[in-house]
Write an enzyme that holds these catalytic residues in place. Sequence first.
Site, short mmCIF file in Angstrom:
data_model
loop_
_atom_site.label_atom_id
_atom_site.label_comp_id
_atom_site.label_asym_id
_atom_site.label_seq_id
_atom_site.Cartn_x
_atom_site.Cartn_y
_atom_site.Cartn_z
N SER A 176 -38.35 22.54 29.74
CA SER A 176 -37.77 22.79 28.42
C SER A 176 -38.82 23.00 27.33
O SER A 176 -38.49 23.49 26.25
CB SER A 176 -36.85 21.64 28.01
OG SER A 176 -37.57 20.45 27.80
N LYS B 298 -38.34 17.29 22.32
CA LYS B 298 -38.06 18.61 21.75
C LYS B 298 -38.76 18.73 20.39
O LYS B 298 -39.21 17.74 19.81
CB LYS B 298 -36.55 18.82 21.54
CG LYS B 298 -35.72 18.74 22.81
CD LYS B 298 -35.89 19.95 23.70
CE LYS B 298 -34.96 19.91 24.90
NZ LYS B 298 -35.29 18.85 25.86
#
Length: 201
Positions: A121, A159
């Site tokens: 990711s 993130k």
Amino acid sequence: MRSKSPELMLRIREFIEQYFDRYSGTPTVREIAGAMHISVSSAHRYLVAMAERNMINYENGVLSTAKIEMMTPQVNYAAIVGSIPCGTPEEKEAQIEEYLPLSVSVFGSGSFYVLRASGNSMIDAQIDDGDLVIIREQENARLGDIVVALTDEEKNTLKRLCYNRETGEYYLHPENQALEDVYVKQLRVQGVATHVIKELK
């Protein structure tokens, strides 16, 4: 022994540093005397004289040199975890693989842990599967920081922190064009990524 031999002083310092390199400690005055073939009292006087000339540090019987001090930097020990730590202290402890020493001069001071990245990711931020990500433990972050945060489903994720000005919502942006942003109703930051340790391929 009225005069001190500069050559012997250099040999003593070299011996101290080689001893430290081999044993991770400094020799006793008796060991220095034996290695230099001089009396213990003479070795002690040499060490005092060398300290006065700033060739070594010698206080309260503790020896050091500039080289030894560079070989023993100040470090913080950070836990390497297989997943982002959360839950009870017992659960966090169970996730710890080992402790990694982090040099303060390189990584800074503070409280850290090390996340072993999993998945793809964050590949566009050069964080690949298996990389070690250094996380500074803190509850606040700036927009654009790569953070460890809780999603609304109480799951931890790594993130980039972003903000949608139109909707007034924070969201967590994966650095992978194939994945979607994660919006959170209540932002809960658990740390900020500062460095990545990776294997070069």
